[in-house]
Design a protein around this motif. Structure first.
Motif, PDB file in Angstrom:
ATOM      1  N   GLN A   5       0.853  -1.192   0.000  1.00  0.00           N
ATOM      2  CA  GLN A   5       0.000   0.000   0.000  1.00  0.00           C
ATOM      3  C   GLN A   5       0.890   1.245   0.000  1.00  0.00           C
ATOM      4  N   ASP A  23      -1.226  -3.290  -4.129  1.00  0.00           N
ATOM      5  CA  ASP A  23      -2.553  -3.918  -4.123  1.00  0.00           C
ATOM      6  C   ASP A  23      -3.395  -3.290  -5.225  1.00  0.00           C
ATOM      7  N   VAL A  25      -7.071  -3.882  -8.005  1.00  0.00           N
ATOM      8  CA  VAL A  25      -8.265  -4.626  -8.426  1.00  0.00           C
ATOM      9  C   VAL A  25      -8.320  -4.545  -9.942  1.00  0.00           C
ATOM     10  N   HIS A  65      -5.662   1.014  -8.601  1.00  0.00           N
ATOM     11  CA  HIS A  65      -5.417   1.296  -7.184  1.00  0.00           C
ATOM     12  C   HIS A  65      -5.667   2.782  -6.942  1.00  0.00           C
ATOM     13  N   ARG A  66      -6.356   3.080  -5.857  1.00  0.00           N
ATOM     14  CA  ARG A  66      -6.543   4.488  -5.486  1.00  0.00           C
ATOM     15  C   ARG A  66      -6.594   4.588  -3.969  1.00  0.00           C
ATOM     16  N   SER A  67      -5.695   5.385  -3.418  1.00  0.00           N
ATOM     17  CA  SER A  67      -5.679   5.687  -1.995  1.00  0.00           C
ATOM     18  C   SER A  67      -5.868   7.183  -1.807  1.00  0.00           C
ATOM     19  N   VAL A  68      -6.516   7.547  -0.694  1.00  0.00           N
ATOM     20  CA  VAL A  68      -6.837   8.958  -0.444  1.00  0.00           C
ATOM     21  C   VAL A  68      -6.495   9.318   0.990  1.00  0.00           C
ATOM     22  N   MET A  70      -7.518  12.322   3.416  1.00  0.00           N
ATOM     23  CA  MET A  70      -8.476  13.434   3.523  1.00  0.00           C
ATOM     24  C   MET A  70      -8.326  14.082   4.885  1.00  0.00           C
ATOM     25  N   HIS A  71      -8.054  15.369   4.911  1.00  0.00           N
ATOM     26  CA  HIS A  71      -7.956  16.084   6.182  1.00  0.00           C
ATOM     27  C   HIS A  71      -9.124  17.040   6.311  1.00  0.00           C
TER      28      HIS A  71
ATOM     29  N   SER B  64     -14.937  -5.025  -3.605  1.00  0.00           N
ATOM     30  CA  SER B  64     -14.054  -6.180  -3.672  1.00  0.00           C
ATOM     31  C   SER B  64     -13.390  -6.308  -2.308  1.00  0.00           C
ATOM     32  N   GLN B  97      -9.108   5.239   9.627  1.00  0.00           N
ATOM     33  CA  GLN B  97      -8.416   4.669   8.471  1.00  0.00           C
ATOM     34  C   GLN B  97      -9.006   3.315   8.088  1.00  0.00           C
ATOM     35  N   THR B  99      -8.006   0.251   5.320  1.00  0.00           N
ATOM     36  CA  THR B  99      -6.965  -0.195   4.406  1.00  0.00           C
ATOM     37  C   THR B  99      -7.442  -1.381   3.564  1.00  0.00           C
ATOM     38  N   SER B 100      -6.731  -1.597   2.467  1.00  0.00           N
ATOM     39  CA  SER B 100      -7.088  -2.675   1.528  1.00  0.00           C
ATOM     40  C   SER B 100      -8.582  -2.645   1.237  1.00  0.00           C
ATOM     41  N   THR B 102     -11.866  -1.376  -1.165  1.00  0.00           N
ATOM     42  CA  THR B 102     -12.400  -0.988  -2.468  1.00  0.00           C
ATOM     43  C   THR B 102     -13.853  -0.597  -2.277  1.00  0.00           C
ATOM     44  N   SER B 131     -13.647   7.797  -4.075  1.00  0.00           N
ATOM     45  CA  SER B 131     -13.739   6.354  -4.266  1.00  0.00           C
ATOM     46  C   SER B 131     -12.352   5.779  -4.000  1.00  0.00           C
ATOM     47  N   ILE B 132     -12.329   4.554  -3.518  1.00  0.00           N
ATOM     48  CA  ILE B 132     -11.072   3.899  -3.161  1.00  0.00           C
ATOM     49  C   ILE B 132     -11.003   2.567  -3.904  1.00  0.00           C
ATOM     50  N   THR B 133      -9.833   2.269  -4.448  1.00  0.00           N
ATOM     51  CA  THR B 133      -9.639   1.003  -5.147  1.00  0.00           C
ATOM     52  C   THR B 133      -8.427   0.289  -4.553  1.00  0.00           C
ATOM     53  N   ALA B 134      -8.679  -0.796  -3.865  1.00  0.00           N
ATOM     54  CA  ALA B 134      -7.622  -1.618  -3.264  1.00  0.00           C
ATOM     55  C   ALA B 134      -6.645  -0.768  -2.455  1.00  0.00           C
ATOM     56  N   GLY B 135      -7.144   0.311  -1.901  1.00  0.00           N
ATOM     57  CA  GLY B 135      -6.248   1.278  -1.270  1.00  0.00           C
ATOM     58  C   GLY B 135      -6.601   1.584   0.170  1.00  0.00           C
ATOM     59  N   THR B 136      -6.067   2.704   0.610  1.00  0.00           N
ATOM     60  CA  THR B 136      -6.255   3.152   1.981  1.00  0.00           C
ATOM     61  C   THR B 136      -6.996   4.485   1.972  1.00  0.00           C
ATOM     62  N   PHE B 137      -8.043   4.574   2.781  1.00  0.00           N
ATOM     63  CA  PHE B 137      -8.714   5.859   2.977  1.00  0.00           C
ATOM     64  C   PHE B 137      -8.427   6.310   4.398  1.00  0.00           C
ATOM     65  N   THR B 138      -7.787   7.451   4.509  1.00  0.00           N
ATOM     66  CA  THR B 138      -7.456   8.016   5.813  1.00  0.00           C
ATOM     67  C   THR B 138      -8.182   9.331   5.973  1.00  0.00           C
ATOM     68  N   LEU B 139      -8.883   9.459   7.074  1.00  0.00           N
ATOM     69  CA  LEU B 139      -9.604  10.697   7.382  1.00  0.00           C
ATOM     70  C   LEU B 139      -8.952  11.291   8.618  1.00  0.00           C
ATOM     71  N   THR B 140      -8.226  12.382   8.427  1.00  0.00           N
ATOM     72  CA  THR B 140      -7.532  12.982   9.558  1.00  0.00           C
ATOM     73  C   THR B 140      -8.394  14.093  10.155  1.00  0.00           C
TER      74      THR B 140
END
Lengths: 86, 154
Positions: A5, A23, A25, A65-68, A70-71, B64, B97, B99-100, B102, B131-140
């Protein structure tokens, strides 16, 4: 966090991509792909309410793959007032 | 000196701490802090001031994998409510957060709710559609002060 990741580094405010595999899809199936064969795109935006950074890995036209990160800059305010008897 | 009309700042903080009960329906099992959770909702949901409790309707689901669990994530609550000036405030003490993960659909809101108190709603916070794809969404979280905290009573 998994080494497959991307990791957001708070000190540098930048994404640290995974070294070898990410990772992903593809066609609805989860798998790990070599980052060398993918296009990596980083973007984001900022407004009064939020600061956002994202990282995508693309295979052709597909985002695999997309990671975000957000603050939220500001929460919610409830204003309480005491009524006057006057 | 003169008297001044005000809602007492200590009362605002005490509201956040569950000290006062104007109604008769409050039943508390102990003196510990409640458990709060955070759930993500898709852009077609209609959460807002009228939301009274968590419901899985229109909650984000996995497109997924199993990165998102219905009900969302537990909010880290290591910092007690406090006040500054005339504003009482509280903010989760850590980021949220997933992780992994979608997302099956785009989402743009997080519902904070009290899982100890029958999943009663606390607040809805919206953000730009993601939108998240096989990833990590972090909300701070915002800075925990009287101007920015996640929940403020002024």
């Amino acid at each position: 966090m998994s080494t497959t990741q991307p990791k957001f580094d708070d000190a540098s405010m930048q994404w640290i991509p995974p070294a070898l595999l990410v990772d992903a899809v593809v066609d609805g199936q989860a798998r790990q792909l070599s980052v060398g064969g993918l296009e990596c795109v980083v973007g984001g935006h900022e407004n009064d309410d939020e600061w956002v950074s994202w990282i995508e890995y693309r295979q052709g036209e597909s985002v695999v793959h997309r990671s975000v990160r957000m603050h939220l800059k500001k929460g919610l305010l409830a204003e309480g007032a005491a009524a006057s008897f006057a | 000196l003169a008297n001044s009309q005000a809602m007492c700042t200590s009362f605002k903080t005490e509201l956040l701490n569950g000290i006062h009960a104007f109604g008769t329906s409050v039943v508390r099992a102990g003196t510990g802090a409640d458990t709060f959770k955070a759930a993500l909702f898709v852009t077609t949901a209609s959460l807002g001031a009228g939301t009274t409790a968590y419901s899985s309707t229109n909650e984000v689901t996995n497109g997924s994998g199993t990165g998102y669990t219905a009900g969302g994530a537990t909010v880290t609550n290591a910092t007690a409510p406090t006040s500054s000036g005339t504003t009482a405030y509280w903010t989760p003490s850590a980021s949220l957060q997933w992780t992994s993960f979608t997302s099956a659909a785009a989402f743009d809101a997080v519902l904070i709710y009290n899982s100890t108190q029958s999943n009663k709603a606390v607040s809805v916070h919206t953000f730009g559609s993601q939108s998240i794809t096989a990833g990590t969404f972090t909300l701070t979280m915002p800075t925990n002060d009287s101007s920015n905290a996640l929940l403020r009573i002024a």
